[in-house]
Design a protein around this motif. Structure first.
Motif, PDB file in Angstrom:
ATOM      1  N   ALA A 281      88.729  74.976  44.276  1.00  0.00           N
ATOM      2  CA  ALA A 281      88.082  75.979  45.114  1.00  0.00           C
ATOM      3  C   ALA A 281      87.991  75.435  46.540  1.00  0.00           C
ATOM      4  O   ALA A 281      88.156  74.230  46.755  1.00  0.00           O
ATOM      5  N   PRO A 282      87.752  76.301  47.518  1.00  0.00           N
ATOM      6  CA  PRO A 282      87.700  75.839  48.918  1.00  0.00           C
ATOM      7  C   PRO A 282      86.748  74.655  49.094  1.00  0.00           C
ATOM      8  O   PRO A 282      85.605  74.681  48.657  1.00  0.00           O
ATOM      9  N   ARG A 283      87.246  73.599  49.713  1.00  0.00           N
ATOM     10  CA  ARG A 283      86.472  72.389  49.942  1.00  0.00           C
ATOM     11  C   ARG A 283      86.746  71.889  51.355  1.00  0.00           C
ATOM     12  O   ARG A 283      87.792  72.173  51.946  1.00  0.00           O
ATOM     13  N   LEU A 284      85.810  71.124  51.866  1.00  0.00           N
ATOM     14  CA  LEU A 284      86.041  70.349  53.073  1.00  0.00           C
ATOM     15  C   LEU A 284      86.247  68.893  52.669  1.00  0.00           C
ATOM     16  O   LEU A 284      85.582  68.399  51.745  1.00  0.00           O
ATOM     17  N   THR A 285      87.132  68.219  53.338  1.00  0.00           N
ATOM     18  CA  THR A 285      87.354  66.792  53.103  1.00  0.00           C
ATOM     19  C   THR A 285      86.774  66.029  54.288  1.00  0.00           C
ATOM     20  O   THR A 285      87.152  66.266  55.435  1.00  0.00           O
ATOM     21  N   VAL A 286      85.836  65.138  53.995  1.00  0.00           N
ATOM     22  CA  VAL A 286      85.167  64.367  55.042  1.00  0.00           C
ATOM     23  C   VAL A 286      85.431  62.881  54.796  1.00  0.00           C
ATOM     24  O   VAL A 286      85.155  62.362  53.709  1.00  0.00           O
ATOM     25  N   THR A 287      85.985  62.224  55.784  1.00  0.00           N
ATOM     26  CA  THR A 287      86.198  60.774  55.700  1.00  0.00           C
ATOM     27  C   THR A 287      84.995  60.068  56.302  1.00  0.00           C
ATOM     28  O   THR A 287      84.678  60.242  57.483  1.00  0.00           O
ATOM     29  N   THR A 288      84.310  59.282  55.474  1.00  0.00           N
ATOM     30  CA  THR A 288      83.107  58.585  55.919  1.00  0.00           C
ATOM     31  C   THR A 288      83.350  57.085  55.935  1.00  0.00           C
ATOM     32  O   THR A 288      84.208  56.562  55.207  1.00  0.00           O
ATOM     33  N   ARG A 289      82.567  56.391  56.738  1.00  0.00           N
ATOM     34  CA  ARG A 289      82.685  54.938  56.827  1.00  0.00           C
ATOM     35  C   ARG A 289      82.111  54.263  55.586  1.00  0.00           C
ATOM     36  O   ARG A 289      82.656  53.269  55.100  1.00  0.00           O
ATOM     37  N   GLY A 292      83.715  56.431  51.861  1.00  0.00           N
ATOM     38  CA  GLY A 292      85.116  56.806  51.732  1.00  0.00           C
ATOM     39  C   GLY A 292      85.305  58.303  51.909  1.00  0.00           C
ATOM     40  O   GLY A 292      84.612  58.957  52.690  1.00  0.00           O
ATOM     41  N   THR A 293      86.215  58.879  51.147  1.00  0.00           N
ATOM     42  CA  THR A 293      86.477  60.315  51.217  1.00  0.00           C
ATOM     43  C   THR A 293      85.477  61.071  50.350  1.00  0.00           C
ATOM     44  O   THR A 293      85.319  60.764  49.164  1.00  0.00           O
ATOM     45  N   VAL A 294      84.809  62.034  50.954  1.00  0.00           N
ATOM     46  CA  VAL A 294      83.830  62.855  50.236  1.00  0.00           C
ATOM     47  C   VAL A 294      84.279  64.308  50.339  1.00  0.00           C
ATOM     48  O   VAL A 294      84.598  64.797  51.423  1.00  0.00           O
ATOM     49  N   TYR A 295      84.302  64.988  49.187  1.00  0.00           N
ATOM     50  CA  TYR A 295      84.657  66.403  49.151  1.00  0.00           C
ATOM     51  C   TYR A 295      83.384  67.232  49.103  1.00  0.00           C
ATOM     52  O   TYR A 295      82.484  66.960  48.306  1.00  0.00           O
ATOM     53  N   VAL A 296      83.341  68.242  49.952  1.00  0.00           N
ATOM     54  CA  VAL A 296      82.133  69.053  50.121  1.00  0.00           C
ATOM     55  C   VAL A 296      82.496  70.518  49.956  1.00  0.00           C
ATOM     56  O   VAL A 296      83.541  70.966  50.452  1.00  0.00           O
ATOM     57  N   ALA A 297      81.634  71.266  49.266  1.00  0.00           N
ATOM     58  CA  ALA A 297      81.860  72.704  49.121  1.00  0.00           C
ATOM     59  C   ALA A 297      81.840  73.380  50.489  1.00  0.00           C
ATOM     60  O   ALA A 297      81.147  72.942  51.409  1.00  0.00           O
ATOM     61  N   GLU A 298      82.624  74.427  50.623  1.00  0.00           N
ATOM     62  CA  GLU A 298      82.718  75.158  51.886  1.00  0.00           C
ATOM     63  C   GLU A 298      81.343  75.670  52.302  1.00  0.00           C
ATOM     64  O   GLU A 298      80.680  76.389  51.557  1.00  0.00           O
ATOM     65  N   PRO A 299      80.851  75.295  53.489  1.00  0.00           N
ATOM     66  CA  PRO A 299      79.547  75.791  53.944  1.00  0.00           C
ATOM     67  C   PRO A 299      79.582  77.305  54.178  1.00  0.00           C
ATOM     68  O   PRO A 299      80.633  77.872  54.480  1.00  0.00           O
ATOM     69  N   ARG A 300      78.423  77.942  54.048  1.00  0.00           N
ATOM     70  CA  ARG A 300      78.348  79.385  54.309  1.00  0.00           C
ATOM     71  C   ARG A 300      78.543  79.689  55.788  1.00  0.00           C
ATOM     72  O   ARG A 300      79.129  80.701  56.152  1.00  0.00           O
ATOM     73  N   GLN A 301      78.006  78.811  56.634  1.00  0.00           N
ATOM     74  CA  GLN A 301      78.172  78.981  58.065  1.00  0.00           C
ATOM     75  C   GLN A 301      79.334  78.117  58.546  1.00  0.00           C
ATOM     76  O   GLN A 301      79.465  76.967  58.139  1.00  0.00           O
ATOM     77  N   PRO A 302      80.198  78.655  59.410  1.00  0.00           N
ATOM     78  CA  PRO A 302      81.336  77.866  59.893  1.00  0.00           C
ATOM     79  C   PRO A 302      80.875  76.585  60.588  1.00  0.00           C
ATOM     80  O   PRO A 302      79.875  76.575  61.310  1.00  0.00           O
ATOM     81  N   VAL A 303      81.608  75.509  60.348  1.00  0.00           N
ATOM     82  CA  VAL A 303      81.325  74.233  61.002  1.00  0.00           C
ATOM     83  C   VAL A 303      82.112  74.192  62.305  1.00  0.00           C
ATOM     84  O   VAL A 303      83.330  74.401  62.316  1.00  0.00           O
ATOM     85  N   THR A 304      81.422  73.930  63.406  1.00  0.00           N
ATOM     86  CA  THR A 304      82.059  73.999  64.726  1.00  0.00           C
ATOM     87  C   THR A 304      82.505  72.651  65.253  1.00  0.00           C
ATOM     88  O   THR A 304      83.204  72.581  66.259  1.00  0.00           O
ATOM     89  N   ARG A 305      82.094  71.562  64.579  1.00  0.00           N
ATOM     90  CA  ARG A 305      82.447  70.223  65.050  1.00  0.00           C
ATOM     91  C   ARG A 305      83.160  69.455  63.954  1.00  0.00           C
ATOM     92  O   ARG A 305      82.992  69.734  62.763  1.00  0.00           O
ATOM     93  N   THR A 306      83.941  68.467  64.348  1.00  0.00           N
ATOM     94  CA  THR A 306      84.604  67.616  63.348  1.00  0.00           C
ATOM     95  C   THR A 306      83.727  66.447  62.944  1.00  0.00           C
ATOM     96  O   THR A 306      83.853  65.922  61.832  1.00  0.00           O
ATOM     97  N   SER A 307      82.825  65.995  63.822  1.00  0.00           N
ATOM     98  CA  SER A 307      81.885  64.923  63.480  1.00  0.00           C
ATOM     99  C   SER A 307      80.682  65.531  62.776  1.00  0.00           C
ATOM    100  O   SER A 307      79.963  66.343  63.364  1.00  0.00           O
ATOM    101  N   VAL A 308      80.489  65.162  61.520  1.00  0.00           N
ATOM    102  CA  VAL A 308      79.434  65.768  60.713  1.00  0.00           C
ATOM    103  C   VAL A 308      78.685  64.685  59.950  1.00  0.00           C
ATOM    104  O   VAL A 308      79.044  63.504  59.970  1.00  0.00           O
TER     105      VAL A 308
END
Length: 398
Positions: A281-289, A292-308
């Motif tokens: 299903a739709p996911r966001l992929t976030v690379t963290t220090r 590591g790589t964390v998969y997150v469910a698609e937020p209801r509100q659009p994310v406007t920044r790449t740093s999260v």
């Protein structure tokens, strides 16, 4: 005379309410705070704050010391005057009215009871000042005594009462005049934990019975989450978020709110471009220090920044000795971290674990104790796998 009490009671003749504006409609909120400002010298305690509170609502103002919540409460009570903005009750401006001129009453943190008066006379004090007939006062006091369960204690003085009983007297006195809004300033702070919890339930039941709007100021998160229909979280004179307890906890509007409400694990990272090859299903992929790589469910509100910031509540983090299979198509296994248990806190219903991940960062996990003897409990120095699903994660913009 107790501080603040004399100014909170009406004069001998009741004061007529100002005429309600013709434009006032049935759908307007009971209380509207419109761009209110309050300054003390160069310090702005309340900063252009706006808020609507409905009739019959149990509302909590929650925030750290010095955030402006008590100043706002005192402006509602009439003990402070706004420098800017309006306070509207049922559509008419009460911001410049004296305390006894508004259908609002306040229960003080220290209860402010008259030490030389009995329970009965403390409750009756404001009614006498308002010029109520003696027979009506007797009936109203009896009603309040029964309401807060003080039967048999009417002749006692405050120094003959327990902390919980004093709190009930103060509540009965505040409610005796039947205010449209009851303001409560840290009402349970002086009670021990067990009595505080039982009193919370009684206050909630009482508020539902009366239908009176309650506004409580507290710094106790559990207290606000337990009692309030909605909570306004304040910081530096502003409202950071207004929402139901569940919304505040599960969908905080900012990193500050997420950290202030309950415990939370936070990982800073960067959102990566979408990989359409992943069969999920739709996911966001976030690379963290740190994770590591964390998969997150698609937020209801659009994310406007790449740093999260990726946020996970401790009770959403599961622990096991081996963890589920590391399969990216398996939602249960998609976020998997390994580490060593460093601390264990047994809290009765739950056990809290601190796990030092291989990256060096500490992850908190809170797991329910569903069995009296838990053979799967983990001890210090034990290596474990911590895992959580994409739906368990929040994305908070930096």
């Amino acid at each position: 005379m107790a501080e603040g009490l004399a100014t909170s009671e009406p004069p001998s003749e009741p004061v007529a309410e100002p005429a309600r504006p013709a434009a006032a409609a049935a759908d307007i909120p009971l209380l509207r705070i419109d761009a209110v400002v309050k300054q003390f010298g160069g310090f702005r305690a309340v900063d252009r704050l706006s808020l609507d509170i409905g009739a019959g609502e149990f509302f909590a103002l929650l925030g750290p010391s010095g955030c402006g919540k008590t100043t706002l409460l005192r402006m509602l009570a009439g003990f402070e005057t706004p420098d800017e903005g309006q306070i509207l009750l049922d559509g008419w401006d009460i911001g410049k009215l004296l305390p006894h001129e508004r259908p609002v009453n306040m229960m003080f943190q220290n209860y402010a009871l008259f030490p030389h008066l009995s329970v009965r006379d403390n409750i009756a004090f404001g009614l006498k000042r308002a010029g109520m007939a003696a027979s009506d006062i007797v009936a109203r006091v009896a009603e309040m005594v029964a309401l807060v369960k003080l039967d048999g204690l009417e002749k006692r003085k405050p120094d003959q009462l327990s902390g919980g009983q004093k709190q009930r007297v103060a509540l009965a006195r505040a409610l005796a005049r039947r205010p449209r809004i009851l303001l409560l300033d840290e009402p349970l702070a002086a009670l021990d934990k067990k009595l505080r919890e039982s009193t919370q339930a009684e206050l909630m039941a009482l508020q539902r019975r009366l239908g009176t709007t309650f506004i409580v100021v507290t710094h106790d998160q559990d207290e606000a989450m337990t009692m309030a229909d909605r909570i306004g979280v304040m910081d530096k004179g502003r409202l950071e978020q207004v929402a139901t307890p569940r919304q505040l906890y599960e969908a905080p509007a900012s990193r500050w709110v997420a950290e202030f409400i309950g415990d939370i694990n936070l990982f800073e990272g960067q959102i990566e471009p979408r990989d359409s090859r992943l069969a999920m299903a739709p996911r966001l992929t976030v690379t963290t220090r740190d994770a590591g790589t964390v998969y997150v469910a698609e937020p209801r509100q659009p994310v406007t920044r790449t740093s999260v910031c990726v946020a996970i509540r401790p009770e959403k983090v599961k622990l096991s000795r081996y963890g589920p299979a590391p399969n990216t198509d398996n939602a249960q296994a998609i976020n998997r971290l390994e580490g060593v248990v460093t601390d264990v806190s047994y809290l009765g219903g739950t056990t809290t674990y601190r796990v030092k991940l291989d990256s060096g960062v500490v992850l908190r996990s809170s797991m329910a104790n569903t069995a009296r003897i838990d053979v799967d409990a983990y001890g210090p120095s034990q290596r474990v796998v911590a895992w959580f699903t994409p739906d368990d994660c929040l994305v908070l913009e930096q």
